[in-house]
Design a protein around this motif. Structure first.
Motif, short mmCIF file in Angstrom:
data_model
loop_
_atom_site.label_atom_id
_atom_site.label_comp_id
_atom_site.label_asym_id
_atom_site.label_seq_id
_atom_site.Cartn_x
_atom_site.Cartn_y
_atom_site.Cartn_z
N PRO A 241 0.83 -1.22 0.00
CA PRO A 241 0.00 0.00 0.00
C PRO A 241 0.85 1.26 0.00
O PRO A 241 1.98 1.27 0.49
CB PRO A 241 -0.82 -0.14 1.29
CG PRO A 241 -0.03 -1.05 2.16
CD PRO A 241 0.67 -2.00 1.23
N ASP B 270 -6.02 -0.16 7.12
CA ASP B 270 -7.06 -0.35 6.10
C ASP B 270 -8.28 0.48 6.40
O ASP B 270 -8.90 1.06 5.50
CB ASP B 270 -7.45 -1.83 6.03
CG ASP B 270 -6.34 -2.68 5.43
OD1 ASP B 270 -6.34 -3.89 5.67
OD2 ASP B 270 -5.48 -2.12 4.74
N GLU C 267 -9.55 3.31 3.78
CA GLU C 267 -10.69 2.97 2.96
C GLU C 267 -12.05 3.36 3.55
O GLU C 267 -13.01 3.55 2.78
CB GLU C 267 -10.71 1.46 2.69
CG GLU C 267 -9.46 0.96 1.98
CD GLU C 267 -9.41 -0.55 1.85
OE1 GLU C 267 -8.41 -1.07 1.35
OE2 GLU C 267 -10.39 -1.20 2.28
#
Length: 681
Positions: free
Chosen positions: A355, A622, A626
């Motif tokens: 990422p 995450d 997101e």
């Protein structure tokens, strides 16, 4: 070897039959195609007769197979002569006459001198006739290849290679038989299979030669898998030969070494067959040397659209876009950036890549270059020849992207919606005009899918907000009732002042609550701020927020590390509410023995920063990337998930910023950056 010969010639008969049916369907009436069809069908009959003779030997079947062998040879001679006629001025030359003489010699040798002993030709004249047939065949191949201009040899080259290989095999077979007065049964047994292996090369020439008027095509998948299979077969033959040599000369250790070598060879073969880099190199080699165009556009487009329309195998649409684009250029993966509601491109999806937190504003020089030019940026070419990309300025994060190779813009409706950065390919891959055109076309298709996805997400959020607004109407109705009750209580309290101090305090409290409720009701009904923006001093505002949270555990520590002006331009009540929301989140996430600290300090660019630090449960990377800034996403059982969304929206409205830094189990640090009020000098 009878069983081997039966299978060999039987497989050859089936192969020639299927190839003949294919030619029959593809034939459009021209002479070369008709002669080729005749040669293939006669080869099928010869292979079938030879299989029958190998299965049940007999004089009749042997003579029949020999005659058919001559006829199939005559058909292939005729095919080469027909192809050579335009080079000979439409006249038969001496190679054609020599070929006719050899065919007559073969038939005479079989009819007059054909004495067969034990299933093998026993007379030297017959062997000489077949040797002459092989030599004349090689001569015709050489005449055909040398007579064609160099610029046109690309189409006929596979055919010449196949026929030359077949005649060389025949020359070896009959030369060995002539020297030793017997035909080698091992070579004779595999003769049919050897000729069948030449069919793909003949078919490849058919696809390249429109003058044959055959609507033939050979898919790249067939060439790729056939080449891979042939390579694997050659590899196994080499390993088997080495193992046989070790066993024959290895003494007592021979069989053990043979098994070890075979096992190691099979393991290595499996590793090579499952190697993505090896497959990529093989595809590049085949496309470069066997096809005029690199891609089979029909299959590539079907595969690309299928990958986008049916995201499967655990991949979302963004990952499917990365995979579809990377498969076109043999890249293992990459990263996709898409625009967000804040005017920046953020990482949306990644494939085979760690990422990244890089954010690129749509108004940056890099995004403007992608939007205006629409070029696919080859970073290797940019490093060697930066002048080719005049006006391009790479962002620092892209320069630190270690294996970045291609930057593909995604444009829908002539506007940039994002870009894809692909990693370096598995094998050396040349980027030419054909690749660039395909990538530009593919990115348009991918951008259309992604644009519809973004529109669908925006519509879904709008519907959620619509539901939230309908819910707010019920809240406003309840607030009206509360305001009415408070107003009545105020009137009664003014008439009944038994305890002046108590009543005065009650009046002030109730008036404040009633005023806030009216302001909230007005904001919900008219969808505007309660009051206009004005200079707000952050020090008393922070103390007011923390004072309102007193009594909760853990206690809040307030630190002010600013000596100069601490005023910002904002709406006091809205700013107080969003800061209170951030502080309340910190309190909710922290245990009673934890700590929550609110610090007002300096920030870059003469700005102020409010840092809310807690030692609570924290959030995962995450979730931060997101879900945190998206509406209706929350980790609280009773939360609605709009607090952070509202906070970020309001800060963007007044020119502020919001940043989260969190780690599971270690707490969260929220930084609110606000611009100071600029006083006139």
């Amino acid at each position: 070897m009878a069983e081997v010969a039966t299978w060999s010639y039987g497989l050859a008969a089936v192969s020639y039959l299927l190839f003949g049916l294919y030619i029959f369907v593809a034939w459009r009436g021209a002479l070369p195609g008709g002669v080729l069809l005749t040669a293939v069908l006669l080869s099928c009959l010869w292979a079938l007769a030879s299989a029958v003779n190998a299965w049940q030997p007999g004089e009749t079947s042997l003579v029949l197979s020999a005659v058919l062998d001559v006829l199939r040879g005559a058909a292939w001679f005729a095919f080469m002569i027909v192809l050579s006629l335009p080079l000979w001025g439409r006249r038969l030359r001496w190679p054609a006459l020599l070929a006719v003489g050899v065919l007559v010699f073969q038939l005479v040798a079989i009819v007059l001198e054909g004495v067969f002993d034990g299933g093998t030709l026993g007379l030297q004249p017959v062997l000489v006739a077949w040797l002459a047939h092989s030599i004349v065949g090689l001569m015709l191949v050489e005449q055909l290849y040398r007579g064609i201009p160099v610029s046109s040899r690309w189409g006929i080259k596979p055919l010449c290679l196949a026929l030359a290989a077949g005649y060389i095999f025949e020359l070896y077979l009959f030369a060995d038989a002539f020297l030793f007065s017997r035909i080698d049964p091992d070579v004779w047994a595999v003769r049919g299979l050897a000729h069948a292996l030449l069919i793909p090369l003949i078919a490849l020439s058919g696809t390249r030669s429109p003058s044959w008027t055959l609507r033939m095509s050979m898919s790249r998948e067939m060439v790729f898998h056939s080449t891979a299979l042939a390579g694997a077969g050659a590899y196994l033959l080499v390993i088997a030969g080495a193992a046989y040599y070790v066993r024959f000369f290895g003494g007592d250790w021979g069989r053990a070494l043979q098994m070890t070598l075979l096992f190691a060879g099979l393991v290595l073969l499996g590793a090579l067959l499952f190697s993505g880099a090896l497959r990529a190199r093989l595809r590049v080699l085949i496309s470069k040397h066997l096809f005029s165009y690199r891609y089979d556009y029909r299959n590539e487009w079907l595969r690309f659209t299928q990958a986008l329309s049916a995201a499967d195998k655990g991949l979302d649409l963004g990952q499917s876009v990365i995979k579809a684009l990377s498969d076109l250029v043999e890249s293992p993966g990459g990263v996709l950036w898409l625009r967000d509601q804040y005017g920046s491109c953020t990482m949306h999806s990644r494939l085979n890549h760690p990422p990244m937190t890089a954010v690129e504003p749509l108004e940056s020089p890099f995004c403007r270059f992608l939007d205006e030019r629409g070029w696919v940026i080859n970073l290797e070419e940019y490093r060697l020849r930066p002048g080719h990309y005049e006006g391009l300025k790479l962002p620092p994060w892209l320069s630190a992207f270690g294996d970045a190779w291609l930057v593909i813009p995604l444009k829908a409706s002539d506007s940039l919606i994002g870009f894809v950065v692909l990693s370096s390919p598995r094998a050396p891959f040349e980027i030419d005009w054909e690749v660039l055109d395909l990538l530009k076309t593919a990115q348009r298709q991918a951008a259309g899918y992604l644009d519809r996805m973004l529109a669908a997400e925006a519509l879904l959020e709008a519907r959620k907000f619509d539901s939230f607004n309908r819910m707010s109407a019920f809240v406003v109705h309840d607030l009206k009732n509360l305001v009415a009750q408070l107003s009545l209580m105020l009137r009664n309290a003014e008439r009944h002042r038994d305890n002046p101090e108590f009543q005065q305090d009650m009046l002030e409290t109730v008036a404040h609550v009633e005023s806030r409720m009216r302001g909230l009701m007005t904001q919900l009904q008219e969808k505007r701020s309660i009051d206009p923006a004005r200079p707000v001093d952050l020090v008393p505002l922070l103390k007011s927020v923390c004072e309102g949270k007193r009594g909760q555990l853990p206690a809040i520590e307030v630190r002010v590390e600013v000596d100069a002006e601490t005023e910002v331009n904002a709406h006091p009540q809205r700013l107080e509410r969003i800061i209170g929301h951030v502080v309340q989140n910190a309190l909710d996430a922290t245990d009673e023995d934890g700590k929550v600290a609110v610090t007002l300090g300096e920030a870059e660019g003469k700005a102020l920063s409010i840092v809310v630090q807690d030692t609570g449960c924290g959030m995962s990377a995450d979730f931060l990337r997101e879900r945190l800034s998206r509406p209706f996403q929350t980790t609280k059982a009773s939360g609605m998930g709009i607090g952070v969304f509202e906070t970020r929206q309001y800060l963007n409205e007044i020119g502020g910023q919001l940043h989260f830094d969190s780690e599971v189990g270690k707490g969260t640090c929220v930084t609110i950056t606000l611009q100071r009020v600029r006083r006139a000098q």
